[in-house]
Design an enzyme around this catalytic site. Structure first.
Site, PDB file in Angstrom:
ATOM      1  N   GLY A 130      24.747  43.159  50.805  1.00  0.00           N
ATOM      2  CA  GLY A 130      26.042  43.012  50.165  1.00  0.00           C
ATOM      3  C   GLY A 130      26.352  41.552  49.901  1.00  0.00           C
ATOM      4  O   GLY A 130      25.529  40.657  50.120  1.00  0.00           O
ATOM      5  N   ASP A 145      30.052  38.770  49.748  1.00  0.00           N
ATOM      6  CA  ASP A 145      31.502  38.594  49.847  1.00  0.00           C
ATOM      7  C   ASP A 145      32.093  38.167  48.511  1.00  0.00           C
ATOM      8  O   ASP A 145      33.231  38.491  48.198  1.00  0.00           O
ATOM      9  CB  ASP A 145      31.819  37.580  50.935  1.00  0.00           C
ATOM     10  N   GLY A 175      29.995  38.816  57.695  1.00  0.00           N
ATOM     11  CA  GLY A 175      29.619  39.536  58.904  1.00  0.00           C
ATOM     12  C   GLY A 175      28.940  38.658  59.939  1.00  0.00           C
ATOM     13  O   GLY A 175      28.570  39.146  61.019  1.00  0.00           O
ATOM     14  N   GLU A 208      20.068  36.738  56.995  1.00  0.00           N
ATOM     15  CA  GLU A 208      20.134  37.303  55.646  1.00  0.00           C
ATOM     16  C   GLU A 208      19.427  36.406  54.637  1.00  0.00           C
ATOM     17  O   GLU A 208      18.703  36.900  53.764  1.00  0.00           O
ATOM     18  CB  GLU A 208      21.604  37.501  55.242  1.00  0.00           C
ATOM     19  N   LYS A 237      34.519  42.073  44.209  1.00  0.00           N
ATOM     20  CA  LYS A 237      33.767  40.926  44.710  1.00  0.00           C
ATOM     21  C   LYS A 237      33.349  39.961  43.600  1.00  0.00           C
ATOM     22  O   LYS A 237      32.871  38.864  43.890  1.00  0.00           O
ATOM     23  CB  LYS A 237      32.509  41.415  45.451  1.00  0.00           C
ATOM     24  N   GLY A 253      26.698  44.137  57.084  1.00  0.00           N
ATOM     25  CA  GLY A 253      28.064  44.203  56.574  1.00  0.00           C
ATOM     26  C   GLY A 253      28.448  45.614  56.201  1.00  0.00           C
ATOM     27  O   GLY A 253      27.625  46.538  56.219  1.00  0.00           O
ATOM     28  N   LYS A 261      27.936  34.693  51.121  1.00  0.00           N
ATOM     29  CA  LYS A 261      27.637  35.706  52.105  1.00  0.00           C
ATOM     30  C   LYS A 261      27.919  35.146  53.495  1.00  0.00           C
ATOM     31  O   LYS A 261      28.058  33.954  53.667  1.00  0.00           O
ATOM     32  CB  LYS A 261      26.170  36.144  52.009  1.00  0.00           C
ATOM     33  N   THR A 267      29.290  47.041  53.288  1.00  0.00           N
ATOM     34  CA  THR A 267      28.630  47.624  52.120  1.00  0.00           C
ATOM     35  C   THR A 267      27.166  47.921  52.417  1.00  0.00           C
ATOM     36  O   THR A 267      26.640  48.977  52.047  1.00  0.00           O
ATOM     37  CB  THR A 267      28.743  46.679  50.912  1.00  0.00           C
TER      38      THR A 267
END
EC number: 5.3.1.6
Length: 262
Positions: A90, A92, A105, A111, A129, A34, A102, A36
């Site tokens: 990162g 969301d 992406g 992940e 966030k 992602g 999450k 970040t």
């Protein structure tokens, strides 16, 4: 795209600069996916090149793997690593209990596997966030292509039994075609508005045939590093309930992604 950082990108960059301080010589590190996480991979690459930091990394997507190799980080598979010291990724959304959404992406499956195969998970985020209740950001779930519409109907029926504000689902697209994950699966985005019980919803979604995994990360995150555009960084630890706020030295404000299209 501008050659200087927007306030939101400066906040992401600050969170990334702080998070890579948790990486120590000899570690096996999971690398998230992602926008970040990309800042974090870049900063970690700087440490490898400038400090001689010796690490190996397990990326959570083909995109992250390519970026890691580009910046000089040694990439291995999770099977080669067997277990990781630390994963940095990162989110969301995150709430006060460090539950996460999450998958914006599209890499939520890898992940989650990588994060749960780690001693620690550190989440990096900008302050926008943080939410009182998860769900404003659409919740992604990864589903297999076979019978995807049947799976979608079962998920929508399931949502009727939960404390959510909406039940609309959409198939994530990439141009005119459905988006495909690295595993060749589809992503359904659940437009819930608000999730009353993330833990129970995560458990029940994974019982639906055809659902591979959901983007609800519950009881996985250990620390959240929150960046601000003015140089402040806040670190929250779920274990000792500590909150530390610090000022980072003024860093480079150049947009390292200025050559990448929107």
């Amino acid at each position: 795209m501008s050659d200087t950082l927007s306030p939101i990108d400066q906040a992401k960059a600050n969170a990334a600069r702080k998070a890579v301080e948790f990486v120590e010589d000899g570690m096996k590190v999971g690398l998230g996916t992602g926008s970040t996480a990309a800042w974090m991979v870049r900063r970690l690459g700087e440490r490898v090149r400038e400090e001689g930091l010796r690490i190996v990394a397990v990326p959570t997507s083909s995109r992250t793997a390519a970026l890691a190799r580009e910046v000089g980080i040694t990439v291995i598979t999770l099977d080669e690593a067997k277990w990781l010291d630390l994963t940095i990724d990162g989110a969301d959304e995150f709430d006060a209990e460090m539950n996460l959404i999450k998958g914006g992406g599209g890499a939520l499956l890898q992940e989650k596997i990588v994060a749960t195969a780690s001693d620690q998970m550190v989440v990096i985020a900008d302050s926008a966030k943080e939410v009182a209740h998860l769900g404003a950001f659409p919740l992604p779930i990864e589903v297999i292509p076979f019978g995807a519409e049947v799976t979608r109907g079962l998920v929508e029926e399931l949502l009727g039994a939960f404390d959510v504000m909406g039940r609309r689902t959409t198939v994530r697209m990439s141009g005119a075609a459905p988006f495909r994950t690295d595993e060749g699966n589809l992503i359904l985005d659940l437009h819930l508005g608000r999730i009353g019980d993330p833990r129970q919803l995560a458990l029940m979604l994974n019982q639906v045939p055809g659902v591979v995994e959901s983007g609800l990360f519950v009881d996985i995150c250990d620390r959240v590093v929150i960046g601000h555009s003015d140089g402040r960084v806040e670190v929250r630890d779920i274990h000792d309930l500590s909150v530390k706020v610090m000022e980072l030295p003024v860093g480079d404000t150049t947009n390292i992604f200025s050559n990448i299209g929107d």
